[in-house]
Design a protein around this motif. Sequence first.
Motif, short mmCIF file in Angstrom:
data_model
loop_
_atom_site.label_atom_id
_atom_site.label_comp_id
_atom_site.label_asym_id
_atom_site.label_seq_id
_atom_site.Cartn_x
_atom_site.Cartn_y
_atom_site.Cartn_z
N GLY A 253 0.84 -1.20 0.00
CA GLY A 253 0.00 0.00 0.00
C GLY A 253 0.87 1.24 0.00
N PRO A 254 0.23 2.40 -0.06
CA PRO A 254 0.99 3.66 -0.06
C PRO A 254 1.67 3.91 1.29
CG PRO A 254 -1.37 4.10 0.04
CD PRO A 254 -1.22 2.63 -0.12
N ILE A 255 2.66 4.76 1.25
CA ILE A 255 3.38 5.12 2.49
C ILE A 255 2.47 6.00 3.35
CG2 ILE A 255 5.35 6.43 3.39
CD1 ILE A 255 6.84 5.67 0.80
N TYR A 256 2.31 5.64 4.62
CA TYR A 256 1.53 6.46 5.53
C TYR A 256 2.41 7.62 6.02
CZ TYR A 256 -1.36 2.23 5.77
OH TYR A 256 -2.12 1.15 5.47
N SER A 257 1.74 8.69 6.43
CA SER A 257 2.51 9.88 6.81
C SER A 257 3.47 9.58 7.95
CB SER A 257 1.58 11.03 7.16
OG SER A 257 0.65 10.63 8.13
N GLU A 258 3.05 8.72 8.88
CA GLU A 258 3.95 8.42 10.01
C GLU A 258 5.15 7.57 9.59
OE1 GLU A 258 0.76 7.62 9.78
OE2 GLU A 258 0.33 5.60 10.54
N GLU A 259 5.07 6.96 8.37
CA GLU A 259 6.19 6.14 7.88
C GLU A 259 7.14 6.94 6.98
OE1 GLU A 259 3.71 1.96 7.28
OE2 GLU A 259 3.75 3.45 5.69
N TRP A 260 6.68 8.15 6.61
CA TRP A 260 7.39 8.88 5.56
C TRP A 260 8.84 9.18 5.93
CZ3 TRP A 260 8.66 9.38 1.05
CH2 TRP A 260 9.31 10.50 0.55
N LYS A 261 9.07 9.56 7.17
CA LYS A 261 10.42 9.92 7.58
C LYS A 261 11.37 8.74 7.32
CE LYS A 261 12.93 11.96 11.48
NZ LYS A 261 13.98 10.97 11.66
N TYR A 262 10.94 7.55 7.72
CA TYR A 262 11.78 6.36 7.52
C TYR A 262 12.02 6.09 6.04
CZ TYR A 262 12.98 1.46 7.06
OH TYR A 262 13.59 0.29 6.69
N TYR A 263 10.94 6.07 5.26
CA TYR A 263 11.09 5.72 3.84
C TYR A 263 11.85 6.81 3.07
CZ TYR A 263 8.29 1.51 4.26
OH TYR A 263 7.85 0.26 4.60
N ASN A 264 11.65 8.04 3.47
CA ASN A 264 12.37 9.14 2.83
C ASN A 264 13.88 8.95 3.00
OD1 ASN A 264 12.74 11.57 1.49
ND2 ASN A 264 12.66 12.77 3.38
N GLU A 265 14.27 8.57 4.19
CA GLU A 265 15.69 8.32 4.46
C GLU A 265 16.23 7.15 3.63
OE1 GLU A 265 15.74 7.88 8.67
OE2 GLU A 265 15.59 10.04 9.04
N GLN A 266 15.32 6.23 3.27
CA GLN A 266 15.73 5.09 2.44
C GLN A 266 15.72 5.45 0.95
OE1 GLN A 266 16.42 2.09 4.17
NE2 GLN A 266 16.10 3.42 5.93
N GLY A 267 15.36 6.69 0.61
CA GLY A 267 15.39 7.14 -0.78
C GLY A 267 14.12 6.85 -1.55
N TYR A 268 13.01 6.61 -0.86
CA TYR A 268 11.75 6.32 -1.55
C TYR A 268 11.11 7.60 -2.07
CZ TYR A 268 11.44 1.49 0.11
OH TYR A 268 11.65 0.16 0.34
N GLN A 269 10.33 7.44 -3.18
CA GLN A 269 9.47 8.53 -3.65
C GLN A 269 8.23 8.56 -2.77
OE1 GLN A 269 9.73 10.25 -6.85
NE2 GLN A 269 11.62 9.28 -7.52
#
Length: 686
Positions: A253-269
């Motif tokens: 599923g899509p990235i939830y806002s509370e997950e964004w910090k983690y995925y952003n650091e991993q280089g995700y769009q």
Amino acid sequence: MTSKRTHLWRFMTVAVVFCLACVIYLGRLFYIQISGRDDRYSGETTTRTVTIQAVRGEIYDRNGTALVSNCYTYDLALVYGAFSAMDVRTENDTLLSILEALRQSGDISKHEQKYFPFDGAYPYYSLSEEAADADSIPYFRLRRVLGDVGLKADSDVDDVIGYYVETYALLATGSDGKRVYDDDQIDQLIRLRYDMDARRFGVANDYAFAGEVSLPLMTYIKELNLGGVAFTVNVERVYKFPGYASHILGTVGPIYSEEWKYYNEQGYQMNAIVGKTGCEYAFEEYLHGSDGKLLIEEDAQGNILRTEVLIPPIAGNDVYLTIDIGLQVAAEDGLAENVAYVVDHSGGVISYGANCHAGATVVMDPDTFSVLAIASYPTYDLTTYNLNYNDLAIDAAKPLLNRALGGLYEPGSTYKLGVATAALMEEKIEAASRITCAGAYDRFGTYRPKCSTYPHDHSAINVVEAIADSCNVFFYEMGYRLGIDRLNEYMRAFGFGESTGIELGGAMGILAGPDYRQQIHGEIWTEGMTVQAAIGQADNQASPLQLACYLSTLVGGGNRYAAHLLDSVYAFGADEPLYTYTQSPDTLLSQVPLSNEVLATVFEGMREVVENNAVVRNNMSNIPVKVGGKTGTAQNSSGCDNALFVCAAPYDDPEIVISVVLEQGYAGSYSSLTAARILEKYYNAK
Ligand SMILES: [Zn+2]
């Protein structure tokens, strides 16, 4: 090999798409996502950068059978820059050509213009009843269109139709003086042009003409060589065994806002799709590739002049699980059959299993602790998961709960195999020694815990008979002789109250003992509690996976390894794996001291369980090898005892271990049906 064919197919699909799109790119797997693009105009040419989204890796079982793959669908869109560079007549002809192609192919149904505000057809229109309602979507859209195209808010039907006819030269005549478009074509063009305005087709906003266009239609439209027409590729997860392995495979599923910090650091769009539960979540690092960027330069007609890969995408890796999908299906079907069997045989009486509605089973290779199947009942279908989520989430039967990992149950008499092992290894008893069972345990005066056969007794009973008959008194005495500390050294090493190490996580359960009793209940541990703990009661709680790990540790000779679902990982198209599971000191979680003599004695008891119990023996009658097992019937606050069964086959040199729990399943022997169905599959499939 199946997986290689799938790889080839996947490559071909992508190759076809990009030949059609005239994008030449010799690289890895990807698809282009139009959203988030950045257009720039300079003179006659347009350059734009688009995200090249890496395709997620696929999931296979241990034999290379695809469990989760990707389905590619193609959307047809108009791209504003190239489309609006044409004169209106060419635009009209383009639109009519697409409509005709859609109609001929039957794909027209996927092209919706839901909110056209007028009834009738050209030249006779009237305002629809719905569009006259100031609270309706057609009304709102009509007001917005009027404003956008510069018509007055009080314009009537004729004003609007007149605007479209004039702006797009719909009454144009050819050199022969006849109208270029007939009434039906004018009607189609007005409806389409209105929809394009209502959806604000513009530089930043492609017009999604039709979704899920078939491959033949896409080929046909590309051959028409129409300007301003583009195809985008969408990828969806496809479940090859719908309704099976859902708890294991999990969701994306899509990235939830509370997950964004983690995925952003991993280089995700930000718009990336990520694993949410199950293996999709646990193996996200392998499955998710990394996105790239593509620069496209087009002329005014939308022809691609040049492309340049600014950042190459890297496809996600394929994950091979330890699961055997054949056993998984047998396990899930077996559980469903078993639950129905219990209910059928309950006579409608709750204390006989009328409320049995849930259970779980785990199948494990005791040499490697590879999980061959994990099933939890009731279950759900990942294909319809999003659609049905709200119902699933509030269902009292909790279908979303993976009971095999997260369900905790009193292990009951299945615990006795470990207690027998501890007592024999610690020489609290010998294989031939006998204990007298008087139907109840007499060491504590007035507190006389009963045998399973109370008021009948077992008289003088040895350890093999005590396992076979599940004599409580024998094991009370073993618990007493061992003491809780020594007993728990063994039971902890068997994995009770410990992590299984599986990648999906799961419940740790409870190992009954003084520490837990003090912490949770504020009570001092007693010897009476020790004897209850020795028959798998007191505070003991374990998940079905823990039970499978426990039995695997026992029958495998005492080494408890981490349970695991990941077998290997392959890069897209590669012959050599990036990762293959191997046993190592790191995966060895604990060791139980165990001699061959003691193991042989316990095996003998397990064989007797299957031979002595008429229900178990009958269920196992089709299995071509001798099976060893242990039943458990454990108290449960819900009204009927839980049924447990653990087994290994062949009994004296096991290569497969199974645990089964049925909530309110009445009797442990009943739950052997699930195990029998799995073993039937295992031995027929070999
Ligand atoms: Zn007894």
